[in-house]
Scaffold this motif. Sequence first.
Motif, PDB file in Angstrom:
ATOM      1  N   GLN A  70      45.243 -56.704  42.020  1.00  0.00           N
ATOM      2  CA  GLN A  70      44.898 -55.914  43.198  1.00  0.00           C
ATOM      3  C   GLN A  70      44.442 -54.519  42.812  1.00  0.00           C
ATOM      4  O   GLN A  70      43.447 -54.002  43.340  1.00  0.00           O
ATOM      5  N   VAL A  71      45.154 -53.875  41.903  1.00  0.00           N
ATOM      6  CA  VAL A  71      44.779 -52.504  41.543  1.00  0.00           C
ATOM      7  C   VAL A  71      43.434 -52.497  40.800  1.00  0.00           C
ATOM      8  O   VAL A  71      42.615 -51.587  40.970  1.00  0.00           O
ATOM      9  N   SER A  72      43.178 -53.550  40.020  1.00  0.00           N
ATOM     10  CA  SER A  72      41.886 -53.653  39.330  1.00  0.00           C
ATOM     11  C   SER A  72      40.762 -53.880  40.334  1.00  0.00           C
ATOM     12  O   SER A  72      39.695 -53.246  40.251  1.00  0.00           O
ATOM     13  N   ALA A  73      40.996 -54.781  41.284  1.00  0.00           N
ATOM     14  CA  ALA A  73      39.979 -55.065  42.301  1.00  0.00           C
ATOM     15  C   ALA A  73      39.708 -53.821  43.146  1.00  0.00           C
ATOM     16  O   ALA A  73      38.553 -53.530  43.489  1.00  0.00           O
ATOM     17  N   SER A  74      40.757 -53.075  43.479  1.00  0.00           N
ATOM     18  CA  SER A  74      40.562 -51.855  44.270  1.00  0.00           C
ATOM     19  C   SER A  74      39.696 -50.858  43.528  1.00  0.00           C
ATOM     20  O   SER A  74      38.813 -50.220  44.113  1.00  0.00           O
ATOM     21  N   LEU A  75      39.953 -50.705  42.230  1.00  0.00           N
ATOM     22  CA  LEU A  75      39.138 -49.780  41.429  1.00  0.00           C
ATOM     23  C   LEU A  75      37.668 -50.195  41.490  1.00  0.00           C
ATOM     24  O   LEU A  75      36.783 -49.363  41.734  1.00  0.00           O
ATOM     25  N   LEU A  76      37.410 -51.486  41.282  1.00  0.00           N
ATOM     26  CA  LEU A  76      36.025 -51.952  41.213  1.00  0.00           C
ATOM     27  C   LEU A  76      35.341 -51.940  42.580  1.00  0.00           C
ATOM     28  O   LEU A  76      34.171 -51.569  42.690  1.00  0.00           O
ATOM     29  N   GLU A  77      36.085 -52.345  43.611  1.00  0.00           N
ATOM     30  CA  GLU A  77      35.457 -52.512  44.930  1.00  0.00           C
ATOM     31  C   GLU A  77      35.406 -51.212  45.725  1.00  0.00           C
ATOM     32  O   GLU A  77      34.445 -50.954  46.455  1.00  0.00           O
ATOM     33  N   GLN A  78      36.438 -50.395  45.610  1.00  0.00           N
ATOM     34  CA  GLN A  78      36.502 -49.163  46.407  1.00  0.00           C
ATOM     35  C   GLN A  78      35.934 -47.958  45.658  1.00  0.00           C
ATOM     36  O   GLN A  78      35.667 -46.921  46.272  1.00  0.00           O
ATOM     37  N   HIS A  79      35.841 -48.054  44.346  1.00  0.00           N
ATOM     38  CA  HIS A  79      35.411 -46.895  43.556  1.00  0.00           C
ATOM     39  C   HIS A  79      34.321 -47.291  42.553  1.00  0.00           C
ATOM     40  O   HIS A  79      34.360 -46.894  41.387  1.00  0.00           O
ATOM     41  N   GLY A  80      33.377 -48.090  43.040  1.00  0.00           N
ATOM     42  CA  GLY A  80      32.308 -48.567  42.167  1.00  0.00           C
ATOM     43  C   GLY A  80      31.512 -47.444  41.524  1.00  0.00           C
ATOM     44  O   GLY A  80      31.139 -47.520  40.350  1.00  0.00           O
ATOM     45  N   ARG A  81      31.276 -46.383  42.284  1.00  0.00           N
ATOM     46  CA  ARG A  81      30.503 -45.270  41.725  1.00  0.00           C
ATOM     47  C   ARG A  81      31.273 -44.569  40.607  1.00  0.00           C
ATOM     48  O   ARG A  81      30.700 -44.112  39.624  1.00  0.00           O
ATOM     49  N   VAL A  82      32.578 -44.481  40.796  1.00  0.00           N
ATOM     50  CA  VAL A  82      33.416 -43.855  39.760  1.00  0.00           C
ATOM     51  C   VAL A  82      33.387 -44.701  38.487  1.00  0.00           C
ATOM     52  O   VAL A  82      33.262 -44.179  37.371  1.00  0.00           O
ATOM     53  N   VAL A  83      33.466 -46.016  38.665  1.00  0.00           N
ATOM     54  CA  VAL A  83      33.411 -46.914  37.505  1.00  0.00           C
ATOM     55  C   VAL A  83      32.081 -46.744  36.778  1.00  0.00           C
ATOM     56  O   VAL A  83      32.036 -46.620  35.546  1.00  0.00           O
ATOM     57  N   ALA A  84      30.994 -46.712  37.544  1.00  0.00           N
ATOM     58  CA  ALA A  84      29.666 -46.550  36.933  1.00  0.00           C
ATOM     59  C   ALA A  84      29.579 -45.226  36.177  1.00  0.00           C
ATOM     60  O   ALA A  84      29.042 -45.160  35.063  1.00  0.00           O
ATOM     61  N   ALA A  85      30.138 -44.168  36.762  1.00  0.00           N
ATOM     62  CA  ALA A  85      30.101 -42.858  36.103  1.00  0.00           C
ATOM     63  C   ALA A  85      30.890 -42.886  34.803  1.00  0.00           C
ATOM     64  O   ALA A  85      30.509 -42.237  33.816  1.00  0.00           O
ATOM     65  N   HIS A  86      31.995 -43.650  34.785  1.00  0.00           N
ATOM     66  CA  HIS A  86      32.815 -43.731  33.570  1.00  0.00           C
ATOM     67  C   HIS A  86      32.166 -44.584  32.492  1.00  0.00           C
ATOM     68  O   HIS A  86      32.606 -44.557  31.347  1.00  0.00           O
ATOM     69  N   ARG A  87      31.131 -45.353  32.852  1.00  0.00           N
ATOM     70  CA  ARG A  87      30.365 -46.073  31.838  1.00  0.00           C
ATOM     71  C   ARG A  87      29.224 -45.209  31.317  1.00  0.00           C
ATOM     72  O   ARG A  87      28.758 -45.389  30.202  1.00  0.00           O
ATOM     73  N   ALA A  88      28.794 -44.247  32.135  1.00  0.00           N
ATOM     74  CA  ALA A  88      27.608 -43.467  31.784  1.00  0.00           C
ATOM     75  C   ALA A  88      27.941 -42.257  30.914  1.00  0.00           C
ATOM     76  O   ALA A  88      27.141 -41.861  30.055  1.00  0.00           O
ATOM     77  N   ALA A  89      29.094 -41.654  31.120  1.00  0.00           N
ATOM     78  CA  ALA A  89      29.418 -40.420  30.392  1.00  0.00           C
ATOM     79  C   ALA A  89      30.933 -40.270  30.303  1.00  0.00           C
ATOM     80  O   ALA A  89      31.653 -40.715  31.192  1.00  0.00           O
ATOM     81  N   PRO A  90      31.414 -39.639  29.224  1.00  0.00           N
ATOM     82  CA  PRO A  90      32.860 -39.431  29.101  1.00  0.00           C
ATOM     83  C   PRO A  90      33.389 -38.579  30.255  1.00  0.00           C
ATOM     84  O   PRO A  90      32.690 -37.707  30.770  1.00  0.00           O
ATOM     85  N   CYS A  91      34.610 -38.866  30.669  1.00  0.00           N
ATOM     86  CA  CYS A  91      35.228 -38.154  31.782  1.00  0.00           C
ATOM     87  C   CYS A  91      36.278 -37.179  31.228  1.00  0.00           C
ATOM     88  O   CYS A  91      37.220 -37.597  30.558  1.00  0.00           O
ATOM     89  N   ALA A  92      36.092 -35.907  31.519  1.00  0.00           N
ATOM     90  CA  ALA A  92      37.006 -34.888  30.989  1.00  0.00           C
ATOM     91  C   ALA A  92      38.416 -35.084  31.522  1.00  0.00           C
ATOM     92  O   ALA A  92      39.406 -34.876  30.812  1.00  0.00           O
ATOM     93  N   ARG A  93      38.518 -35.503  32.790  1.00  0.00           N
ATOM     94  CA  ARG A  93      39.853 -35.679  33.375  1.00  0.00           C
ATOM     95  C   ARG A  93      40.606 -36.808  32.663  1.00  0.00           C
ATOM     96  O   ARG A  93      41.775 -36.678  32.335  1.00  0.00           O
ATOM     97  N   CYS A  94      39.911 -37.933  32.421  1.00  0.00           N
ATOM     98  CA  CYS A  94      40.550 -39.035  31.694  1.00  0.00           C
ATOM     99  C   CYS A  94      40.879 -38.612  30.265  1.00  0.00           C
ATOM    100  O   CYS A  94      41.946 -38.943  29.742  1.00  0.00           O
ATOM    101  N   ALA A  95      39.961 -37.874  29.632  1.00  0.00           N
ATOM    102  CA  ALA A  95      40.177 -37.476  28.241  1.00  0.00           C
ATOM    103  C   ALA A  95      41.404 -36.583  28.101  1.00  0.00           C
ATOM    104  O   ALA A  95      42.069 -36.589  27.069  1.00  0.00           O
ATOM    105  N   GLY A  96      41.722 -35.841  29.155  1.00  0.00           N
ATOM    106  CA  GLY A  96      42.848 -34.921  29.091  1.00  0.00           C
ATOM    107  C   GLY A  96      44.167 -35.550  29.437  1.00  0.00           C
ATOM    108  O   GLY A  96      45.201 -34.888  29.406  1.00  0.00           O
ATOM    109  N   ARG A  97      44.159 -36.856  29.771  1.00  0.00           N
ATOM    110  CA  ARG A  97      45.411 -37.507  30.178  1.00  0.00           C
ATOM    111  C   ARG A  97      45.650 -38.767  29.368  1.00  0.00           C
ATOM    112  O   ARG A  97      45.606 -39.865  29.878  1.00  0.00           O
ATOM    113  N   THR A  98      45.880 -38.603  28.092  1.00  0.00           N
ATOM    114  CA  THR A  98      46.157 -39.771  27.258  1.00  0.00           C
ATOM    115  C   THR A  98      47.663 -39.919  27.112  1.00  0.00           C
ATOM    116  O   THR A  98      48.377 -38.959  26.898  1.00  0.00           O
ATOM    117  N   HIS A  99      48.111 -41.167  27.252  1.00  0.00           N
ATOM    118  CA  HIS A  99      49.544 -41.438  27.163  1.00  0.00           C
ATOM    119  C   HIS A  99      49.852 -42.400  26.027  1.00  0.00           C
ATOM    120  O   HIS A  99      50.933 -42.957  25.960  1.00  0.00           O
TER     121      HIS A  99
END
Length: 118
Positions: A70-99
Motif C-alpha cells: 500500500q505505501v509503495s502504491a501510494s508513492l507511485l500513484e499519488q506522487h508520480g511527479r515526485v518519483v519522476a523527479a527522483h529519477r531525474a536528479a538527486p534530491c537534497a532532502r533524501c541525501a540529508g536523511r540517511t539511516h
Amino acid sequence: VTAVHDVLTYLDRENANQCGPCFKGIPSMASVVGALTRCQATAEDVERLATWSRTLRGRGACGTLDAACQVSASLLEQHGRVVAAHRAAPCARCAGRTHGTRGTAFAVPWPARIEEES
Ligand code: SF4
Ligand SMILES: [Zn+2]
C-alpha cells in the motif's frame, strides 16, 4: 521518498520471516525506493515496484506485506511527479536523511521495554 523508504525498511526489519512473498518482497521494494532516494532507480525498477505493489497484496499471512504494497502504491500513484523527479536528479532532502541499510526513522529498541504500571 525517504519516509517511504523508512517505512519499508522498518517493515523489512520487523517482519517475522514466515512468508516468502513478504521476506523477499519487502526488501526488494525497499531496495527500489532506496535507489530512488539516491537517484539510481531505473524506469524498469519503478515498473517492478508497481508490479509488486499490485501482485503481492494478500500473499502474506498477516497485513505486513499489504502495508508495504500500500505505501509503495501510494508513492507511485499519488506522487508520480515526485518519483519522476527522483529519477531525474538527486534530491537534497533524501541525501540529508540517511539511516543506513537497516536503520530507519521508525527505530524501535529491541527487546521493547514494557513500562510497568506502579
Ligand atoms: S506476511 Fe506477516 S506472517 Fe508473513 S512473513 Fe510477513 S510479517 Fe510474517
Ligand atoms: Zn527526496
